[in-house]
Design an enzyme around this catalytic site. Structure first.
Site, PDB file in Angstrom:
ATOM      1  N   GLU A 136       0.847   7.933  26.487  1.00  0.00           N
ATOM      2  CA  GLU A 136       0.842   6.507  26.196  1.00  0.00           C
ATOM      3  C   GLU A 136       2.172   5.849  26.540  1.00  0.00           C
ATOM      4  O   GLU A 136       3.222   6.476  26.475  1.00  0.00           O
ATOM      5  CB  GLU A 136       0.559   6.272  24.709  1.00  0.00           C
ATOM      6  CG  GLU A 136      -0.808   6.725  24.271  1.00  0.00           C
ATOM      7  CD  GLU A 136      -1.075   6.477  22.795  1.00  0.00           C
ATOM      8  OE1 GLU A 136      -0.184   5.940  22.091  1.00  0.00           O
ATOM      9  OE2 GLU A 136      -2.180   6.817  22.343  1.00  0.00           O
ATOM     10  N   ARG A 160      -2.406   8.443  13.399  1.00  0.00           N
ATOM     11  CA  ARG A 160      -1.448   7.570  14.090  1.00  0.00           C
ATOM     12  C   ARG A 160      -0.614   6.785  13.069  1.00  0.00           C
ATOM     13  O   ARG A 160       0.581   6.598  13.257  1.00  0.00           O
ATOM     14  CB  ARG A 160      -2.160   6.614  15.042  1.00  0.00           C
ATOM     15  CG  ARG A 160      -2.738   7.284  16.264  1.00  0.00           C
ATOM     16  CD  ARG A 160      -3.398   6.278  17.177  1.00  0.00           C
ATOM     17  NE  ARG A 160      -2.424   5.415  17.819  1.00  0.00           N
ATOM     18  CZ  ARG A 160      -1.801   5.674  18.959  1.00  0.00           C
ATOM     19  NH1 ARG A 160      -2.065   6.786  19.613  1.00  0.00           N
ATOM     20  NH2 ARG A 160      -0.935   4.836  19.460  1.00  0.00           N
TER      21      ARG A 160
END
Length: 190
Positions: free
Chosen positions: A142, A48
């Site tokens: 997300e 990430r």
């Protein structure tokens, strides 16, 4: 089961250990955090970070998603809460959307809210088959806040039982904030 696309909230799982800081300072992007009880997998965090996603606060489209389950299975002795915000808040504040798991093989798509919302395959997400890799990836879509989300912007904090509810209430009193709390055992592993 209700259609996830038609629901009104977004959800963020965190350890109860983080609540005092969150009530005082807001829910911050990982890049702005100093010390906190980390619930995410270290390898996933490295990936990430390479995608610069640590600059956002991640929320999911429904609670008890694959991420929530994974975190709770890895830390069976920890207590968690689920912080929720209204989707309209995300729209007004120009949050971003990733329409599937950010680390999926076909790469990241960081989209504006409206475009990202339409890019999610809601029919597949509603199946919630975590044994199917495509479905699991879509269930990990997300909604990302580029800014700190203050406690005043929370809709409700969901907890697993009345003991955790009492702990949350005590932490809120200490911080001088008020957020609605609701017990919802279905959002947590038993």
């Amino acid at each position: 089961m209700p259609d996830i696309k038609e629901q009104k909230l977004l959800y963020h799982l965190t350890s109860i250990e983080n609540l005092s800081s969150i009530f005082h300072n807001g829910l911050k992007p990982r890049a702005q955090l100093d010390a906190f009880a980390d619930v995410a997998d270290a390898e996933i965090l490295r990936k990430r970070q390479a995608l610069e996603l640590e600059r956002y606060v991640p929320f999911h489209w429904f609670a008890a998603n694959p991420f929530d389950g994974s975190v709770q299975r890895r830390r069976p002795d920890s207590q968690f809460v689920v912080i929720s915000v209204h989707r309209n808040f995300a729209i007004r504040n120009r949050w971003k959307v990733i329409p599937h798991h950010p680390l999926a093989d076909d790469g990241i798509q960081l989209l504006d809210y409206a475009e990202g919302f339409e890019a999610i395959n809601w029919d597949v997400m509603n199946v919630r088959d975590y044994h199917d890799p495509q479905c699991k990836s879509i269930c990990m879509a997300e909604c990302l806040s580029p800014d700190v989300v203050s406690a005043g912007d929370f809709f409700k904090i969901f907890v697993s039982n009345h003991e955790v509810e009492a702990l949350c209430e005590a932490k809120m009193r200490e911080a001088g904030v008020t957020v609605q709390i609701g017990v919802n055992r279905g959002m947590f592993l038993r």
